[in-house]
Design a protein around this motif. Structure first.
Motif, short mmCIF file in Angstrom:
data_model
loop_
_atom_site.label_atom_id
_atom_site.label_comp_id
_atom_site.label_asym_id
_atom_site.label_seq_id
_atom_site.Cartn_x
_atom_site.Cartn_y
_atom_site.Cartn_z
N GLY A 1 32.75 44.09 33.68
CA GLY A 1 33.87 43.61 34.48
C GLY A 1 34.85 44.74 34.76
N VAL A 2 35.21 44.91 36.03
CA VAL A 2 36.11 46.01 36.40
C VAL A 2 37.20 45.48 37.32
CG1 VAL A 2 34.15 47.60 36.30
CG2 VAL A 2 34.91 46.75 38.53
N THR A 3 38.29 46.23 37.41
CA THR A 3 39.31 45.94 38.41
C THR A 3 39.04 46.79 39.64
OG1 THR A 3 40.84 47.66 37.65
CG2 THR A 3 41.01 45.49 36.60
N CYS A 4 39.61 46.39 40.75
CA CYS A 4 39.47 47.18 41.99
C CYS A 4 39.99 48.60 41.77
CB CYS A 4 40.23 46.52 43.12
SG CYS A 4 39.70 44.84 43.51
N LEU A 5 41.11 48.71 41.05
CA LEU A 5 41.70 50.03 40.83
C LEU A 5 40.78 50.91 40.00
CD1 LEU A 5 44.07 51.98 41.11
CD2 LEU A 5 45.07 50.93 39.07
N GLN A 6 40.19 50.36 38.95
CA GLN A 6 39.27 51.16 38.13
C GLN A 6 38.11 51.69 38.95
OE1 GLN A 6 38.33 48.22 35.12
NE2 GLN A 6 39.62 49.22 33.59
N MET A 7 37.55 50.84 39.81
CA MET A 7 36.41 51.26 40.63
C MET A 7 36.83 52.33 41.63
SD MET A 7 33.20 50.37 40.52
CE MET A 7 32.59 52.04 40.84
N ALA A 8 38.01 52.18 42.22
CA ALA A 8 38.50 53.17 43.18
C ALA A 8 38.78 54.50 42.52
CB ALA A 8 39.76 52.64 43.86
N MET A 9 39.33 54.48 41.29
CA MET A 9 39.61 55.73 40.59
C MET A 9 38.32 56.43 40.17
SD MET A 9 42.80 55.92 40.95
CE MET A 9 42.92 57.52 40.13
N ALA A 10 37.28 55.65 39.84
CA ALA A 10 35.99 56.24 39.49
C ALA A 10 35.39 56.97 40.68
CB ALA A 10 35.03 55.16 38.99
N MET A 11 35.44 56.35 41.87
CA MET A 11 34.94 57.02 43.07
C MET A 11 35.79 58.24 43.39
SD MET A 11 32.64 57.10 45.45
CE MET A 11 31.87 55.54 45.87
N SER A 12 37.10 58.13 43.18
CA SER A 12 37.98 59.28 43.42
C SER A 12 37.65 60.44 42.49
CB SER A 12 39.45 58.87 43.23
OG SER A 12 39.84 57.92 44.21
N ALA A 13 37.15 60.13 41.28
CA ALA A 13 36.75 61.19 40.36
C ALA A 13 35.56 61.97 40.92
CB ALA A 13 36.40 60.60 38.99
N VAL A 14 34.63 61.27 41.54
CA VAL A 14 33.50 61.95 42.19
C VAL A 14 34.03 62.82 43.33
CG1 VAL A 14 31.39 61.63 43.54
CG2 VAL A 14 31.87 60.13 41.58
N ALA A 15 34.95 62.27 44.12
CA ALA A 15 35.53 63.03 45.23
C ALA A 15 36.32 64.24 44.73
CB ALA A 15 36.45 62.12 46.06
N ASN A 16 36.90 64.14 43.53
CA ASN A 16 37.71 65.21 42.96
C ASN A 16 36.89 66.16 42.10
OD1 ASN A 16 40.22 66.54 42.52
ND2 ASN A 16 40.47 65.46 40.57
#
Length: 643
Positions: A455-470
């Motif tokens: 179970g994840v929050t929208c923010l957690q998922m967005a920050m995980a993708m941002s980590a790939v981008a970063n």
């Protein structure tokens, strides 16, 4: 004989006078010496009064210093019925419209009357509260109206006593409380409501006195309530027999320290773009809710964050509780296929796989641990890792997870920040659900890689993708840029905070290469492709779980992408809870992503990395059967309104 009688009388008179003076002396000693402290304190309590001087609550501003929340001082209007005599009806008729009160009700409240006190005496009522939170402009109109009341009298023929009473009626019968109240105002209405929050009333004890005070209830208003409030001051002064302040007898005055202004990373124009685009998605797909945000991957700054249904913080009670819930940080959902970035990037980082390594996806049907696992397409046989992302193969992701092993999959889940709060400065953030490996079933290793059993929050998922981008570095989400004094002095400055490196730059680069293929004709999100920018992203379509079974009718559809892919400026998340008319991420969420991305790229003047080398604005037709998107002209209009 007469002289003797006169002498006796003189003696008795002297004795009586001596006794009287002795008694008076005793009384004076008792009052001035023995009970001096007690009586002085009582006398002071009858005439002295300590006014609490409220500080002005700090403003909340966006990154361009546009007001999102502000406070204005307002009046508490009161009346002294004892001064109104037989002019109650005329006064009620004159000021009722200004106070927006029923005339009959107001007339009853200001009619002269008496009240009993402790000693049994009846005294005139001299204080009646009429209305709180009256603007200064309205109070000025009330004063002007009272001053101009004539009551049909020829004042020149009145006695001096009646003339004085009439002056008191006009200037003192309607008055304001000496301590101003504050009215919190949100000038942009619904804009960024879930980020800003709203105000409410709470009971607090100050100097032993229990009173009701305004407090932040949600959002930044609540999280930074102590900073926004400021520090109260006080004024020790004298009151006259009519309970009015005697200004010349003020003994102490300590000025209040106004609250700090909170400057957010939110950009009002981008916030408006996101909210308008989400509204389009809401109208087209009628989900239970729709959420979106824009993040700057390099810093973790949140430039926009919104969820619909929305509410107006100026009147939060008019909306249901669910509308006031910031679903982006509170709601926990199984993410579906967006979660595949965790397992695949982890495997790339461990060199367990390469993008070119091939896995047999068995044409969409894989039997493992006594259960069948299906793909949404049945044409995938032996395909490389990159294509597992392109096609969003559940079977391919499961086989990569099995190859990694339970502990490494768990480690990367935790490394990307799942199962713990992100640290965003907002209340009520959920940690999500990540079960310890010891609680996994034999089936878990094949289901978690595709975004089930977590179970994840929208923010957690967005920050995980941002980590790939970063380039593999997870950032803490940044929502507040600085705290500023009322004179403009910066009191506290916040800076981007790295949480940890999750994967190597090489693994992040390979993951990005795979994510680029998603937004192609071969991938699941062609609707997210942009003309002038290379987009890297991932769709998610998760069956909603009621705790027992997975639904075949309700889904959580999402898309997360960033661009320009090789040098990302922004990462955009879009998620829809139970959408209709296209329940998969590529159909429901990807077009909303593009609508936001096109306008955001134009507004931020992001340099194109493909196609239009001249840097002209990205053009995009509105989705078919959907309302027209927010135009560039609308964006400029929003900017103008904010300035």
């Amino acid at each position: 004989m007469v002289k003797k009688l006169q002498f006796k009388r003189l003696v008795w008179l002297t004795v009586l006078l001596a006794m009287a003076f002795a008694g008076l002396g005793y009384r004076l000693v008792d009052l001035q010496v023995v009970r001096h402290g007690e009586l002085s304190k009582e006398a002071r309590s009858n005439t002295q009064y300590t006014f609490r001087l409220e500080p002005r609550r700090g403003d909340i501003l966006d990154c361009k210093n546009n007001l999102l929340a502000t406070s204005v001082f307002v009046k508490t209007v009161c009346a002294d019925p004892s001064l109104l005599s037989n002019h109650v009806s005329a006064v009620a008729q004159a000021i009722a419209p200004l106070l927006a009160l029923p005339e009959n009700d107001l007339e009853k409240r200001i009619t002269p009357r008496t009240q009993s006190v402790k000693n049994g005496k009846d005294i005139p009522v001299k204080y009646v509260l009429l209305k709180r939170k009256v603007s200064s402009d309205t109070w000025e109109k009330i004063q002007e109206t009272m001053t101009n009341l004539s009551f049909g009298l020829d004042e020149k023929r009145l006695s001096k006593k009646d003339q004085a009473a009439l002056r008191d009626l006009r200037t003192k019968a309607i008055f304001t409380d000496p301590v101003d109240d504050q009215l919190r105002n949100y000038p942009n209405g619904l804009l960024a409501a879930h980020v800003i929050g709203y105000m409410g009333i709470a009971d607090e004890t100050n100097n032993g006195v229990r009173e009701q005070v305004s407090v932040g209830v949600d959002g930044i208003e609540r999280k930074f309530d102590g900073k926004l409030r400021g520090v109260p001051g006080w004024r020790l002064t004298e009151r006259d027999s009519r309970d009015r302040e005697v200004v010349t007898l003020r003994e102490q005055e300590v000025a209040p320290h106004d609250g700090l202004n909170v400057v957010l990373t939110i950009d009002s124009v981008l916030q408006s773009i996101v909210e308008s685009s989400l509204a389009d998605g809401m109208r087209k797909h009628s989900p239970v809710s729709i959420s979106g945000m824009i993040i700057r991957p390099r810093t973790g700054e949140i430039l926009a964050m919104a969820t619909l249904p929305n509410y107006d913080p100026n009147n939060p009670g008019a909306y249901p509780v669910a509308a006031r819930n910031n679903r982006i940080i509170t709601d926990v959902e199984e993410p579906g296929s967006t979660f595949k970035i965790v397992v695949v990037s982890g495997a790339l980082n461990d060199h367990t796989v390469k993008l070119t390594d091939e896995f047999d996806c068995q044409h969409g049907k894989f039997f493992y641990a006594g259960k069948w696992l299906h793909d949404h397409i049945t044409t995938c046989g032996i395909i490389p890792v990159k294509e597992i992302i392109t096609k969003s193969s559940n079977i391919g992701a499961a086989k990569i997870g099995i190859l990694m092993g339970e502990q490494r999959v768990y480690d990367y889940m935790r490394g990307f920040g799942f199962g713990t709060s992100t640290g965003i400065p907002l209340p009520a953030e959920s940690r999500g659900i990540v079960h310890n490996v010891t609680n996994w079933t034999k089936l878990s290793i094949s289901r978690i890689p595709m975004g089930h059993e977590v179970g994840v929050t929208c923010l957690q998922m967005a920050m995980a993708m941002s980590a790939v981008a970063n380039k593999g570095v997870l950032m803490q989400p940044m929502l507040v840029d600085r705290l500023v004094e009322s004179d403009g002095t910066v009191a506290v400055k916040y800076y981007p905070q790295q949480v940890r490196r999750v994967i190597s730059e090489e693994a992040a680069r390979d993951m990005t290469e795979a994510l680029k293929s998603v937004v192609t004709s071969d991938g699941t999100a062609i609707g997210a492709a942009m003309t002038n920018y290379t987009v890297a992203g991932k769709t998610g379509t998760a069956q909603e779980n009621d705790g027992h079974t997975y639904s075949n009718e309700k889904f959580f559809a999402s898309f997360i992408g960033f661009f320009p892919a090789d040098n990302p400026e922004i990462c955009i998340y879009v998620g829809l809870d139970a959408p209709h008319d296209g329940h998969v991420g590529g159909i429901a969420a990807a077009p909303v992503f593009k609508e936001i991305a096109v306008q955001a790229a134009n507004y931020l003047n992001i340099r194109p990395d493909k196609g239009n080398a001249t840097g002209l604005p990205e053009m995009s037709a509105p989705p078919s059967s959907a309302p027209t998107t927010v135009s560039e002209a609308t964006t400029h209009a929003v900017m103008a309104r904010m300035q």
